[in-house]
Design a protein around this motif. Structure first.
Motif, mmCIF file in Angstrom:
data_model
loop_
_atom_site.group_PDB
_atom_site.id
_atom_site.type_symbol
_atom_site.label_atom_id
_atom_site.label_comp_id
_atom_site.label_asym_id
_atom_site.label_seq_id
_atom_site.Cartn_x
_atom_site.Cartn_y
_atom_site.Cartn_z
ATOM 1 N N LEU A 87 10.582 54.456 -62.021
ATOM 2 C CA LEU A 87 10.554 53.572 -63.181
ATOM 3 C C LEU A 87 9.165 53.596 -63.815
ATOM 4 O O LEU A 87 8.412 52.621 -63.735
ATOM 5 N N PRO A 88 8.818 54.698 -64.466
ATOM 6 C CA PRO A 88 7.505 54.755 -65.112
ATOM 7 C C PRO A 88 7.483 53.925 -66.383
ATOM 8 O O PRO A 88 8.520 53.673 -66.996
ATOM 9 N N THR A 89 6.297 53.496 -66.777
ATOM 10 C CA THR A 89 6.178 52.815 -68.052
ATOM 11 C C THR A 89 6.334 53.813 -69.190
ATOM 12 O O THR A 89 6.393 55.034 -68.978
ATOM 13 N N ASP A 90 6.403 53.318 -70.398
ATOM 14 C CA ASP A 90 6.638 54.194 -71.551
ATOM 15 C C ASP A 90 5.377 54.971 -71.927
ATOM 16 O O ASP A 90 4.249 54.503 -71.724
ATOM 17 N N GLU A 91 5.568 56.140 -72.499
ATOM 18 C CA GLU A 91 4.441 56.983 -72.900
ATOM 19 C C GLU A 91 3.550 56.284 -73.928
ATOM 20 O O GLU A 91 2.327 56.461 -73.934
ATOM 21 N N LYS A 92 4.131 55.474 -74.784
ATOM 22 C CA LYS A 92 3.321 54.788 -75.795
ATOM 23 C C LYS A 92 2.455 53.706 -75.164
ATOM 24 O O LYS A 92 1.377 53.386 -75.680
ATOM 25 N N VAL A 93 2.908 53.164 -74.080
ATOM 26 C CA VAL A 93 2.084 52.205 -73.340
ATOM 27 C C VAL A 93 0.877 52.924 -72.747
ATOM 28 O O VAL A 93 -0.264 52.445 -72.837
ATOM 29 N N GLY A 344 19.238 48.809 -68.177
ATOM 30 C CA GLY A 344 20.437 49.554 -67.793
ATOM 31 C C GLY A 344 20.371 50.018 -66.352
ATOM 32 O O GLY A 344 21.363 49.933 -65.606
ATOM 33 N N PHE A 345 19.204 50.481 -65.930
ATOM 34 C CA PHE A 345 19.052 50.938 -64.550
ATOM 35 C C PHE A 345 19.180 49.773 -63.577
ATOM 36 O O PHE A 345 19.872 49.869 -62.559
ATOM 37 N N LEU A 346 18.507 48.662 -63.881
ATOM 38 C CA LEU A 346 18.553 47.509 -62.984
ATOM 39 C C LEU A 346 19.974 46.961 -62.850
ATOM 40 O O LEU A 346 20.409 46.595 -61.751
#
Length: 462
Positions: A87-93, A344-346
């Protein structure tokens, strides 16, 4: 010759030694070994440190955990969504952080309450017509945990009490008790998806009650309160003029068929300190960025509480400046798809877990509505080999190398509610294949140890 006695006075510095000193009596030189009591080191831990106890650590550290060497360990106990890398954070973050670092603008000290621009970004992100916010209504903190600490510290004095959920996040107790503040646990009702027992809640309020803590969505229960239930909670607080600490770190982390309602827009009179942060929704708990939102439209907090929060924030110099520099871009640029994919994953993992465990005799999972957790009840009478939830989860590790956190680690045994003396919490952030495997192992464990009550009775009769 007349015998004379003399007292030799030393320099009074408190230092002693077994040294030889010479002195003169009637022209004769005498030597005497002088003994002076030595001042010894006497360093003791503070009462605050002695009163600080993390119930989770106290339980887990005392457990006898010896995983099965033939099975890889699956830890369903860790509330950190980054542990398994799925569960990586978003690239924009990440890009926002890189830009803040490359700008070289955020390497120094920030104001203790945070940069003005960063506070404005948070205020704009959470502002609503029903609960307007300005930069001065935001205090940036070192994670949501510090936000909770500041909120408790500014509202309570030693001897006061605060009302906290049972079962609930153990940090409330850790912080309060260390400050000499009493904890009163109000019951949650598993048969009502962990709603608050409002009658029980109201019965706990007295003249020393300084704060009501409401955690929604919930850790450890995974519950999400309806708008109507939140309004009922607010009505209790309004009747008794009790401010609310709203722990909303899992805000908006709710499954599609549910809706998250922040408490502040639902009231016109109850003052609320809403605590949140980047940790869970943006999947960066290690970045330690939290905040307090001060909702006080009727000036019940007044200037005193605001000034108190500023003063308390000055004990340390606030949240990480680089994350503050990235905060506006993080809040404004993170795509909706990122949030939706995480939810959705959770939800998918929660459904896998709930469905699998629901079919296992002796286990009673409570379907979650959000956050990252699921609570599972144990019918201990059907597992006579085990004394309680701690014993059950210890043996689950020993035999199956699956670690779930026993509910005893949460403040629940003290609330006197017989409905949930034996539960365990599952974190649903693990990769799907690990969740499936963990549920399979739990089934195997339960099948081995399950004894129906009537079977046990028949065995005793024979």
């Amino acid at each position: 010759m007349e015998s004379k006695s003399y007292m030799v006075q030393m320099n009074g510095n408190g230092v002693h030694s077994n040294s030889v000193h010479s002195f003169n009596i009637n022209g004769d030189i005498y030597s005497a070994k002088m003994k002076i009591h030595k001042k010894r080191w006497n360093i003791r831990a503070s009462e605050m440190s002695k009163n600080t106890l993390n119930p989770i650590r106290a339980i887990v550290d005392g457990m006898k955990l010896s995983p099965n060497p033939d099975k890889a360990m699956i830890a369903l106990s860790i509330g950190d969504p980054t542990v398994f890398g799925n569960l990586p954070t978003d690239e924009k973050v990440l890009q926002a952080m890189k830009d803040a670092m490359d700008s070289h603008k955020y390497n120094g000290y920030a104001p203790s309450v945070g940069y003005q621009k960063s506070r404005e970004a948070v205020a704009n992100f959470y502002c609503s017509p029903e609960a307007p916010l300005e930069a001065d209504d935001v205090i940036l903190t070192s994670g949501c945990s510090q936000a909770i600490e500041l909120a408790i510290s500014v509202l309570c004095n030693p001897g006061n009490n605060i009302l906290v959920p049972c079962p609930g996040f153990s940090l409330y107790k850790t912080l309060a008790v260390s400050l000499g503040i009493e904890i009163k646990h109000y019951n949650l009702l598993p048969e009502k998806s962990w709603e608050i027992d409002l009658q029980n809640l109201e019965s706990l309020i007295d003249e020393k009650t300084a704060c009501l803590v409401v955690n929604n969505p919930s850790n450890p229960c995974g519950s999400v309160y309806s708008k109507e239930h939140l309004q009922d909670i607010l009505a209790v607080a309004s009747r008794h003029c009790i401010p609310i600490l709203a722990d909303e770190i899992y805000g908006d982390m709710v499954f599609p068929e549910h809706t998250f309602y922040s408490m502040a827009p639902l009231t016109n009179d109850v003052p609320i300190l809403s605590c949140g942060g980047l940790a869970k929704r943006w999947l960066v708990p290690g970045w330690r960025m939290g905040w307090i939102l001060i909702h006080d439209r009727n000036q019940a907090f007044g200037q005193e509480i605001r000034e108190g929060l500023v003063k308390l924030s000055q004990r340390i110099l606030g949240a990480c400046t680089i994350v503050q520099g990235a905060l506006e871009a993080i809040l404004n640029s993170t795509p909706q798809e990122f949030y939706q994919d995480t939810i959705g994953f959770l939800k998918s993992n929660s459904e896998i877990c709930f469905s699998a465990l629901s079919s296992i005799p002796g286990l009673n999972p409570v379907r979650p509505s959000g956050a990252m957790y699921l609570m599972v009840g144990i019918e201990m009478e059907n597992f006579p080999e085990f004394e309680n939830d701690v014993d059950f989860t210890e043996h689950l590790v020993t035999e199956q190398s699956v670690f779930c956190l026993p509910a005893t680690a949460y403040p629940n045994g003290e609330c006197g509610n017989p409905l949930y003396p034996n539960y365990f919490r599952i974190v649903v952030t693990v990769p799907e294949d690990m969740m499936v495997e963990a549920c399979s192992r739990i089934r195997e464990f339960c099948q081995l140890h399950y004894r129906p009550c009537n079977q046990e009775s028949n065995d005793l009769d024979q």
